[in-house]
Design a protein around this motif. Structure first.
Motif, mmCIF file in Angstrom:
data_model
loop_
_atom_site.group_PDB
_atom_site.id
_atom_site.type_symbol
_atom_site.label_atom_id
_atom_site.label_comp_id
_atom_site.label_asym_id
_atom_site.label_seq_id
_atom_site.Cartn_x
_atom_site.Cartn_y
_atom_site.Cartn_z
ATOM 1 N N TYR A 1 0.830 -1.208 0.000
ATOM 2 C CA TYR A 1 0.000 0.000 0.000
ATOM 3 C C TYR A 1 0.863 1.255 0.000
ATOM 4 C CZ TYR A 1 -4.224 -2.719 0.801
ATOM 5 O OH TYR A 1 -5.270 -3.588 0.679
ATOM 6 N N VAL A 2 1.931 1.277 0.786
ATOM 7 C CA VAL A 2 2.827 2.436 0.813
ATOM 8 C C VAL A 2 3.419 2.662 -0.568
ATOM 9 C CG1 VAL A 2 5.006 3.321 1.735
ATOM 10 C CG2 VAL A 2 3.329 2.282 3.274
ATOM 11 N N TRP A 3 3.848 1.589 -1.217
ATOM 12 C CA TRP A 3 4.426 1.710 -2.551
ATOM 13 C C TRP A 3 3.412 2.281 -3.527
ATOM 14 C CZ3 TRP A 3 3.969 -1.427 -7.189
ATOM 15 C CH2 TRP A 3 4.933 -1.122 -8.152
ATOM 16 N N GLU A 4 2.158 1.796 -3.450
ATOM 17 C CA GLU A 4 1.118 2.312 -4.340
ATOM 18 C C GLU A 4 0.856 3.795 -4.087
ATOM 19 O OE1 GLU A 4 -0.457 1.036 -6.949
ATOM 20 O OE2 GLU A 4 0.678 -0.827 -6.777
ATOM 21 N N PHE A 5 0.796 4.219 -2.821
ATOM 22 C CA PHE A 5 0.599 5.640 -2.519
ATOM 23 C C PHE A 5 1.783 6.474 -3.006
ATOM 24 C CE2 PHE A 5 -2.623 4.445 0.760
ATOM 25 C CZ PHE A 5 -3.651 5.206 0.234
ATOM 26 N N ASP A 6 2.999 5.965 -2.854
ATOM 27 C CA ASP A 6 4.180 6.707 -3.296
ATOM 28 C C ASP A 6 4.231 6.855 -4.811
ATOM 29 O OD1 ASP A 6 5.043 7.124 -0.741
ATOM 30 O OD2 ASP A 6 6.546 5.528 -0.748
ATOM 31 N N ARG A 7 3.567 5.971 -5.535
ATOM 32 C CA ARG A 7 3.560 6.040 -6.998
ATOM 33 C C ARG A 7 2.591 7.085 -7.531
ATOM 34 N NH1 ARG A 7 2.133 1.138 -9.690
ATOM 35 N NH2 ARG A 7 2.825 2.247 -11.519
ATOM 36 N N ILE A 8 1.743 7.646 -6.691
ATOM 37 C CA ILE A 8 0.792 8.664 -7.152
ATOM 38 C C ILE A 8 1.569 9.879 -7.636
ATOM 39 C CG2 ILE A 8 -1.024 10.274 -6.431
ATOM 40 C CD1 ILE A 8 -1.975 8.081 -4.494
ATOM 41 N N GLN A 9 1.330 10.276 -8.868
ATOM 42 C CA GLN A 9 2.079 11.360 -9.486
ATOM 43 C C GLN A 9 1.386 12.712 -9.376
ATOM 44 O OE1 GLN A 9 5.196 11.068 -11.016
ATOM 45 N NE2 GLN A 9 5.142 9.097 -9.982
ATOM 46 N N GLY A 10 0.079 12.734 -9.316
ATOM 47 C CA GLY A 10 -0.611 14.015 -9.283
ATOM 48 C C GLY A 10 -2.111 13.815 -9.286
ATOM 49 N N ASP A 11 -2.818 14.880 -9.574
ATOM 50 C CA ASP A 11 -4.275 14.840 -9.556
ATOM 51 C C ASP A 11 -4.868 13.815 -10.508
ATOM 52 O OD1 ASP A 11 -4.493 16.670 -7.590
ATOM 53 O OD2 ASP A 11 -5.226 18.303 -8.846
ATOM 54 N N GLU A 12 -4.147 13.508 -11.610
ATOM 55 C CA GLU A 12 -4.696 12.549 -12.563
ATOM 56 C C GLU A 12 -4.717 11.124 -12.006
ATOM 57 O OE1 GLU A 12 -0.338 12.988 -13.165
ATOM 58 O OE2 GLU A 12 -1.974 14.425 -13.151
ATOM 59 N N ASP A 13 -3.986 10.863 -10.925
ATOM 60 C CA ASP A 13 -3.950 9.527 -10.323
ATOM 61 C C ASP A 13 -4.937 9.361 -9.167
ATOM 62 O OD1 ASP A 13 -1.988 8.785 -12.085
ATOM 63 O OD2 ASP A 13 -0.343 9.147 -10.690
ATOM 64 N N VAL A 14 -5.675 10.406 -8.843
ATOM 65 C CA VAL A 14 -6.616 10.359 -7.719
ATOM 66 C C VAL A 14 -8.003 10.720 -8.221
ATOM 67 C CG1 VAL A 14 -7.187 11.326 -5.461
ATOM 68 C CG2 VAL A 14 -4.799 11.012 -6.091
ATOM 69 N N ARG A 15 -8.984 9.978 -7.823
ATOM 70 C CA ARG A 15 -10.368 10.286 -8.173
ATOM 71 C C ARG A 15 -10.942 11.111 -7.031
ATOM 72 N NH1 ARG A 15 -12.744 8.508 -12.464
ATOM 73 N NH2 ARG A 15 -11.445 6.729 -12.907
ATOM 74 N N TRP A 16 -10.873 12.435 -7.178
ATOM 75 C CA TRP A 16 -11.253 13.331 -6.094
ATOM 76 C C TRP A 16 -12.757 13.438 -5.919
ATOM 77 C CZ3 TRP A 16 -7.836 14.580 -2.633
ATOM 78 C CH2 TRP A 16 -6.491 14.636 -2.982
#
Length: 191
Positions: free
Chosen positions: A15-30
């Motif tokens: 899970y930590v690795w997956e969160f660290d891979r988030i690059q920006g707003d395009e990787d999050v469904r806000w």
């Protein structure tokens, strides 16, 4: 189900690795409940169970379940609803720490919890009268203002996250992974 007894091992590092891979707003469904996101992810529509009682989503009242009373903080996730989020917030604690000590341990069967929970249940009866009334939409400018406020008040860490997971087994004493790679010095700083 056949998967009910399966246990995931080493889930935390994954899970930590997956969160660290988030690059920006395009990787999050806000805004997961916007009509566009619902249509993209559930073309047949959401189950009515997903939106039933949606008028309670922005209430300020504490949640009551069984003998448990928990804070409910929609003011912290207004962007999820596509709405403007105020900062900094000075929200008083609604649920006192003593309420979190409620337990059935050592209690006789049939013990009445009504007297302890009555104030919370009565408050929940007025939940629709105490709803956040925000009408301003979320904007990227408001988010930039938030970051200018937030970053000086927190610890930020900028790391390079490789596309291939590095082998690292954290110990209980690790706060963050202590390994470095040659690309970590190339990571841009947030300003």
């Amino acid at each position: 189900p056949t998967w009910a007894n399966l246990q995931v091992h080493r889930a935390y590092p994954e899970y930590v690795w997956e969160f660290d891979r988030i690059q920006g707003d395009e990787d999050v469904r806000w805004t997961p409940y916007s009509p566009e996101d619902v249509a993209a992810r559930a073309p047949a529509g959401l189950s009515t169970f997903c939106t039933i009682d949606s008028e309670y989503w922005l209430t300020r009242k504490a949640l009551v379940f069984n003998i448990f009373v928990e804070e409910y903080s929609p003011h912290r996730v207004m962007r999820q609803f596509g709405l403007h989020q105020e900062f900094p917030l000075t929200v008083p604690r609604v649920v006192t720490p003593s309420v979190h000590s409620y337990t059935r341990k050592g209690q006789a069967a049939g013990t009445s919890w009504w007297t302890r929970l009555e104030p919370w249940v009565v408050q929940w009866g007025q939940a629709l009268e105490d709803v956040i009334q925000e009408t301003r939409p979320f904007t990227s400018e408001a988010y930039e203002d938030y970051l200018r406020w937030y970053i000086p008040r927190t610890r930020t860490r900028v790391t390079h996250t490789p596309t291939v997971r590095q082998s690292h087994t954290p110990t209980l004493r690790d706060t963050y992974p202590s390994h470095r790679d040659q690309a970590s010095s190339l990571a841009p700083l947030l300003v």
